[in-house]
Design a protein around this motif. Structure first.
Motif, PDB file in Angstrom:
ATOM      1  N   CYS A 116      26.662 -37.607  66.121  1.00 14.00           N
ATOM      2  CA  CYS A 116      26.031 -37.415  64.757  1.00 14.00           C
ATOM      3  C   CYS A 116      26.070 -36.083  64.405  1.00 14.00           C
ATOM      4  O   CYS A 116      25.709 -35.209  65.110  1.00 14.00           O
ATOM      5  CB  CYS A 116      24.694 -37.999  64.765  1.00 14.00           C
ATOM      6  SG  CYS A 116      23.895 -38.257  63.371  1.00 14.00           S
ATOM      7  N   PRO A 150      26.740 -44.211  49.334  1.00 18.48           N
ATOM      8  CA  PRO A 150      27.062 -42.979  50.154  1.00 18.48           C
ATOM      9  C   PRO A 150      28.373 -42.593  49.640  1.00 18.48           C
ATOM     10  O   PRO A 150      29.031 -41.463  50.235  1.00 18.48           O
ATOM     11  CB  PRO A 150      27.150 -43.700  51.654  1.00 18.48           C
ATOM     12  CG  PRO A 150      26.301 -44.926  51.387  1.00 18.48           C
ATOM     13  CD  PRO A 150      26.619 -45.471  50.003  1.00 18.48           C
ATOM     14  N   ASP A 209      26.285 -46.399  56.763  1.00 17.74           N
ATOM     15  CA  ASP A 209      26.058 -45.297  57.663  1.00 17.74           C
ATOM     16  C   ASP A 209      27.157 -44.147  57.257  1.00 17.74           C
ATOM     17  O   ASP A 209      28.033 -44.468  56.161  1.00 17.74           O
ATOM     18  CB  ASP A 209      25.771 -45.353  58.891  1.00 17.74           C
ATOM     19  CG  ASP A 209      27.120 -45.649  59.766  1.00 17.74           C
ATOM     20  OD1 ASP A 209      28.041 -45.823  59.393  1.00 17.74           O
ATOM     21  OD2 ASP A 209      26.942 -45.673  60.843  1.00 17.74           O
ATOM     22  N   GLU A 210      27.178 -43.094  58.127  1.00 13.95           N
ATOM     23  CA  GLU A 210      28.317 -41.950  57.772  1.00 13.95           C
ATOM     24  C   GLU A 210      29.703 -42.765  57.812  1.00 13.95           C
ATOM     25  O   GLU A 210      30.532 -41.945  57.234  1.00 13.95           O
ATOM     26  CB  GLU A 210      27.939 -40.827  58.861  1.00 13.95           C
ATOM     27  CG  GLU A 210      26.926 -40.106  58.607  1.00 13.95           C
ATOM     28  CD  GLU A 210      25.569 -40.571  59.027  1.00 13.95           C
ATOM     29  OE1 GLU A 210      24.440 -40.235  58.729  1.00 13.95           O
ATOM     30  OE2 GLU A 210      25.644 -41.961  59.735  1.00 13.95           O
ATOM     31  N   ALA A 264      22.683 -45.870  61.714  1.00  7.05           N
ATOM     32  CA  ALA A 264      22.623 -44.242  61.317  1.00  7.05           C
ATOM     33  C   ALA A 264      23.562 -43.844  62.533  1.00  7.05           C
ATOM     34  O   ALA A 264      23.335 -44.050  63.569  1.00  7.05           O
ATOM     35  CB  ALA A 264      21.347 -43.794  61.340  1.00  7.05           C
ATOM     36  N   CYS A 265      24.778 -43.050  61.789  1.00  5.07           N
ATOM     37  CA  CYS A 265      25.558 -42.492  62.852  1.00  5.07           C
ATOM     38  C   CYS A 265      25.903 -43.410  63.980  1.00  5.07           C
ATOM     39  O   CYS A 265      26.362 -42.950  64.970  1.00  5.07           O
ATOM     40  CB  CYS A 265      24.795 -41.263  63.663  1.00  5.07           C
ATOM     41  SG  CYS A 265      24.682 -39.904  62.284  1.00  5.07           S
ATOM     42  N   TYR A 318      19.766 -47.252  54.998  1.00  2.00           N
ATOM     43  CA  TYR A 318      19.816 -45.893  55.589  1.00  2.00           C
ATOM     44  C   TYR A 318      20.866 -45.387  54.499  1.00  2.00           C
ATOM     45  O   TYR A 318      21.873 -45.781  54.533  1.00  2.00           O
ATOM     46  CB  TYR A 318      20.189 -45.906  56.876  1.00  2.00           C
ATOM     47  CG  TYR A 318      20.625 -44.332  57.343  1.00  2.00           C
ATOM     48  CD1 TYR A 318      19.662 -43.293  57.258  1.00  2.00           C
ATOM     49  CD2 TYR A 318      21.858 -43.980  57.406  1.00  2.00           C
ATOM     50  CE1 TYR A 318      20.239 -41.823  57.673  1.00  2.00           C
ATOM     51  CE2 TYR A 318      22.340 -42.580  57.933  1.00  2.00           C
ATOM     52  CZ  TYR A 318      21.493 -41.583  57.993  1.00  2.00           C
ATOM     53  OH  TYR A 318      21.646 -40.372  58.164  1.00  2.00           O
ATOM     54  N   PRO A 351      23.213 -42.137  54.196  1.00  2.00           N
ATOM     55  CA  PRO A 351      23.650 -40.775  54.779  1.00  2.00           C
ATOM     56  C   PRO A 351      23.901 -39.585  54.064  1.00  2.00           C
ATOM     57  O   PRO A 351      24.098 -38.553  54.267  1.00  2.00           O
ATOM     58  CB  PRO A 351      25.019 -41.406  55.399  1.00  2.00           C
ATOM     59  CG  PRO A 351      25.556 -42.623  54.560  1.00  2.00           C
ATOM     60  CD  PRO A 351      24.140 -43.216  54.113  1.00  2.00           C
ATOM     61  N   GLN A 362      19.908 -38.624  54.369  1.00  2.06           N
ATOM     62  CA  GLN A 362      19.300 -39.122  55.382  1.00  2.06           C
ATOM     63  C   GLN A 362      17.687 -39.773  55.025  1.00  2.06           C
ATOM     64  O   GLN A 362      16.766 -39.401  55.516  1.00  2.06           O
ATOM     65  CB  GLN A 362      18.871 -37.976  56.570  1.00  2.06           C
ATOM     66  CG  GLN A 362      20.076 -37.488  57.150  1.00  2.06           C
ATOM     67  CD  GLN A 362      21.078 -36.560  56.269  1.00  2.06           C
ATOM     68  OE1 GLN A 362      20.596 -35.501  55.908  1.00  2.06           O
ATOM     69  NE2 GLN A 362      22.334 -36.840  55.783  1.00  2.06           N
TER      70      GLN A 362
END
Length: 321
Positions: A47, A79, A201-202, A250-251, A298, A300, A303
């Motif tokens: 992450c 994102p 997420d990312e 997340a991640c 969430y 990214p 955060q």
């Protein structure tokens, strides 16, 4: 006095942990050019922010344009926005029977969302609500100028392109529970039509659901952004979905929450898709402004964790280190 003593003790412990971490990092820098023994344990997921530790807040708490009007919904940030839309926010409210929606509402900034100034306004999926391929349930996300959600009356993910106004669908595996048969729940109630939870997420978009062959346990799949959409790698957990109130990613790690009481929610569970390791002792608590969190997304980008709670929009800062 006992509470103050406990607080002081925790501050001392925190400082000791910080000093220990700094000393470890310094030792790693000093020994950076020397060979190291490879760890025998599987590596943690990579992450860019570090390891998830805690959340703080609420940072934002607002009723927006329609205070008390729409109990269920979701909100957040894209994102992967188009150029010039990096500061935009989106909102989806279930405007029919607390179950269905047929448009997404856009705001040019967080302050615009808070004061209720929607520019450019609504982007409509269909003029009717509900109908084929409109929104069912509150667990929706925006990613790459496309809205991902549970298609009306289907065990499938819909993707609505905000630019072209086109819809594509992704059929989920046979046995996927839908139409309020695989909801998030706690002891006092279940949240209707939360069978499918979309998350970002990312790395992109995910879908969390359950199937009859998994006996109601959480299933996690990556949604590939191809045209048409495809279902990527899938993971099967050992946590029962109806013992969970919400999930987020997340991640590359799936986190699940459970209801503690009207003012507290707990992030109790994590599933790392890199290692396949499950944890049931995360122990991070969310201070709630309303009894129920109906969606949790969430972001990214910054955060932040965006919660929709009994018609209120609430955000929390996710802490990594």
């Amino acid at each position: 006095m006992q509470e103050l003593q406990t607080y002081d003790t925790m501050q001392v412990v925190k400082r000791l942990e910080d000093n220990h971490r700094l000393k470890r990092d310094l030792d790693q820098c000093k020994n950076g050019f020397h060979s190291t023994i490879q760890p025998t344990q599987p590596p943690h997921s990579k992450c860019p922010h570090g390891e998830f530790q805690n959340i703080t807040g609420p940072m934002v708490y607002t009723a927006g344009e329609y205070p008390g009007s729409y109990k269920y919904g979701a909100w957040g940030r894209d994102p992967k926005p188009e150029a010039g839309k990096e500061s935009w926010y989106w909102l989806v409210m279930l405007t029919s029977s607390n179950r269905y929606a047929n448009y997404i509402r856009l705001y040019s900034s967080l302050s615009s969302l808070i004061v209720g100034l929607s520019i450019p306004g609504n982007v409509q999926i269909h003029s009717s609500n509900p109908t084929t391929n409109t929104i069912q349930g509150p667990n929706v996300v925006l990613y790459g100028e496309a809205l991902y959600y549970n298609c009306y009356n289907q065990d499938a993910v819909c993707r609505f392109n905000l630019t072209t106004k086109t819809i594509t669908t992704l059929q989920l595996p046979k046995g996927t529970r839908f139409n309020s048969k695989g909801n998030f729940c706690h002891l006092e109630e279940c949240y209707p039509f939360t069978d499918l939870d979309l998350a970002t997420d990312e790395s992109g978009v995910w879908v969390i659901y359950t199937t009859s062959q998994d006996f109601g346990n959480l299933v996690l799949s990556k949604v590939e952004e191809d045209e048409p959409m495809t279902l990527g790698q899938t993971w099967h957990s050992s946590v029962y979905k109806q013992g969970v109130t919400n999930t987020f990613m997340a991640c590359g790690v799936l986190y699940a929450t459970r209801y503690v009481n009207k003012t507290m929610e707990e992030i109790f569970y994590a599933f790392d898709t890199t290692t396949g390791v499950e944890r049931f002792n995360v122990g991070v608590f969310i201070n709630k402004m309303s009894p129920n969190i109906y969606s949790l997304n969430y972001s990214p980008v910054d955060q932040m964790l965006h919660a929709y709670c009994d018609s209120y929009m609430v955000s929390y800062k996710v802490l990594f280190w």
